[in-house]
Design an enzyme around this catalytic site. Structure first.
Site, mmCIF file in Angstrom:
data_model
loop_
_atom_site.group_PDB
_atom_site.id
_atom_site.type_symbol
_atom_site.label_atom_id
_atom_site.label_comp_id
_atom_site.label_asym_id
_atom_site.label_seq_id
_atom_site.Cartn_x
_atom_site.Cartn_y
_atom_site.Cartn_z
ATOM 1 N N SER A 23 16.640 -54.242 -24.311
ATOM 2 C CA SER A 23 17.470 -55.040 -25.058
ATOM 3 C C SER A 23 18.267 -54.531 -25.935
ATOM 4 O O SER A 23 18.196 -53.255 -26.170
ATOM 5 C CB SER A 23 16.315 -56.123 -25.622
ATOM 6 O OG SER A 23 16.025 -55.594 -26.924
ATOM 7 N N LYS A 24 19.380 -55.451 -26.300
ATOM 8 C CA LYS A 24 20.320 -54.940 -27.081
ATOM 9 C C LYS A 24 19.720 -54.436 -28.536
ATOM 10 O O LYS A 24 20.226 -53.414 -29.430
ATOM 11 C CB LYS A 24 21.109 -56.347 -27.608
ATOM 12 C CG LYS A 24 21.913 -56.569 -26.301
ATOM 13 C CD LYS A 24 23.020 -57.634 -26.657
ATOM 14 C CE LYS A 24 23.674 -57.801 -25.216
ATOM 15 N NZ LYS A 24 24.963 -58.709 -25.548
#
Ligand code: GLU
Length: 508
Positions: A256-257
């Site tokens: 994920s970011k």
């Protein structure tokens, strides 16, 4: 007529590009280039709620840094909204889509009802007749609602009981029963198209032959196939290739970011500054990666060349790329491997190129002309095999640029013996007399001097390094002395010996 390959990358400007997005762009680019076709960039900006200022520029700059060059100026969906409305109307007129007037409250109520019955609500052929839409209302009621401006969406009318088949280049034959496909919203109540409608129209109108995109779109693909059919374009439908997910390094879930922050590695290609929070995220570029190594690492994250080769230039990737070797299984991002790729690319950089940048850094730190270009080049040659990033050179090699003031006392305490002082004094004399001050003669002189003192060279080798650099490890010793030259070597040795005699003053 043979259609030449045309692929596209279609990001939504909803934030920075995550490496998964860059990989999609890369594969679409490689595939197009491999087949002598075209690669296009399309900004899918119809979701105004999720629009993020600056994201489009970020996408363009990231691709540029990666060397992924679109063949035409980028297209923007918001530039021609009339087209989506026209096609949505056509779908409604032809009975393949319908207006739905359900309010958020009504939808929430049916959702809750389903949950209470232990089911998940889907708006589909089995539920749509219980809801407020043009399939359940009379023609007059619909007309009145439209005239009085009641909010409505346009939904795809998915037929019941049909088998929807298509070929995915990664997953081969995919077959889904239409009963499992929901009546997707095509046009929202604000008149904006959803991704489902807009991308099908755009891909068709721009002659896209291969849709290469993330696996998260696989479940929606049957609805897209229906759209091609209803719009009368099924015979020109592009081929699909859904790319595997990229997982966190531990394999537990999608990368994920936020993972980069938490785990100390970048997940974005270049720096991103969030316009709302002003939060900054460093990218691979800022972390010192070369675009070549970043691209190389990404290419192998979900694809293999079918050989043992790991290091590829973009041209080589184009030559080797094939969708047949895209993996079905998710790929696991490995930060160590990413660093390894950078080291590989650093080894391939010309020495003078590295020396130029090292020289600029040294100049900032130590002032102009502190080191000769030859010395800097020599340092590069010695340091190059020992680092993964250019920025490490002046740091890990600081002993090459600074006269030591601290010495590794741990090694000295462990290895220094009383009789070593006379040996090193002889060595100073022998080095002084050495005419050809090069690595091999210095090593020979060192060995001969050790033998004449009845010392095993191995006993004093590391001590020589500590005396000259202060450090217990580092670049190859004798080539380093050669690089320092006689004057600097002797000065450093004298300085080291002074430290040692003060330290071991009681040793006699
Ligand atoms: N806008 C979509 C996304 O960002 C594009 C998916 C596609 O390539 O079709 O995921």
């Amino acid at each position: 007529m043979t259609t030449s390959v045309r692929t596209r990358f279609a990001p939504s400007p909803t934030g920075p590009l995550h490496i998964g997005g860059v990989r999609t762009a890369l594969y679409a680019y490689l595939f197009a280039r491999k087949h002598g076709g075209e690669f296009l960039l399309r900004i899918e900006d119809t979701d105004r709620k999720r629009f993020v200022e600056g994201a489009e520029d970020y996408i363009v700059e990231s691709l540029k840094w990666c060397g992924i060059q679109p063949d035409k100026p980028s297209a923007r969906q918001s530039d021609d909204l009339a087209i989506y409305r026209r096609e949505a109307e056509r779908l409604v007129t032809e009975g393949n889509a319908y207006l739905a007037f359900d309010t958020p409250g009504e939808l929430e109520a049916v959702r809750l009802e389903a949950t209470a019955a232990g089911e998940t609500f889907t708006y589909d052929h089995s539920t749509r007749m219980k809801l407020s839409n043009s399939l359940t209302l009379s023609a007059d009621e619909v007309k009145n609602k439209v005239r009085s401006g009641d909010p409505c969406v346009v939904r795809l009318k998915v037929p019941a009981g049909q088998e929807i088949r298509f070929t995915d280049l990664v997953r081969q034959e995919v077959s889904v029963l239409s009963d499992r496909v929901d009546d997707k919203v095509l046009l929202k109540s604000d008149g904006m198209p959803t991704y489902h409608l807009a991308h099908v129209i755009d891909d068709h109108l721009s002659g896209i032959t291969h849709v290469i995109r993330g696996e998260e779109w696989l479940p929606s693909a049957p609805a897209h196939v229906l759209l091609y059919r209803f719009l009368g374009w099924e015979d020109q439908m592009p081929e699909f290739a859904h790319l595997p997910l990229i997982l966190k390094p531990d394999g537990k879930g999608k990368l994920s970011k936020r993972d980069g922050d938490r785990m100390g590695f970048p997940v974005f290609p270049i720096r991103w500054k969030d316009p709302q929070t002003s939060e900054k995220f460093e990218g691979f570029r800022e972390a010192g990666y070369y675009p070549e190594s970043f691209i190389n690492m990404l290419a192998l994250l979900g694809w293999n060349p079918g050989t043992d080769q790991e290091v590829f230039t973009m041209e080589e990737l184009i030559g080797a790329f094939s969708v047949n070797h895209i993996h079905k299984a998710p790929a696991r991002f490995d930060p160590d491997k990413a660093r390894w790729f950078n080291a590989q690319w650093l080894q391939r950089r010309p020495d003078h190129d590295l020396a130029e940048r090292l020289g600029a850094t040294l100049e900032k730190k130590y002032g102009m002309d502190s080191f000769t270009p030859e010395f800097i080049l020599g340092c590069v040659r010695l340091l190059k095999p020992r680092v993964q990033f250019e920025y490490e050179m002046p740091v890990t090699g600081s002993y090459l640029f600074e006269h030591p003031v601290h010495f590794d006392d741990k090694v000295l305490d462990k290895k220094w013996k009383a009789g070593f002082q006379p040996f090193f004094e002889s060595l100073v004399g022998a080095f002084n007399k050495t005419e050809t001050f090069n690595a091999s003669s210095l090593e020979e002189v060192f060995r001969a001097t050790a033998e004449s003192h009845e010392l095993k060279p191995g006993k004093v080798l590391q001590l020589l390094r500590v005396l000259v650099t202060g450090e217990s490890g580092g670049v190859d010793l004798f080539p380093m002395l050669e690089l320092f030259g006689k004057e600097k070597t002797l000065k450093r040795l004298a300085n080291g010996l002074a430290y040692v005699s003060a330290k071991f003053v009681d040793h006699g």
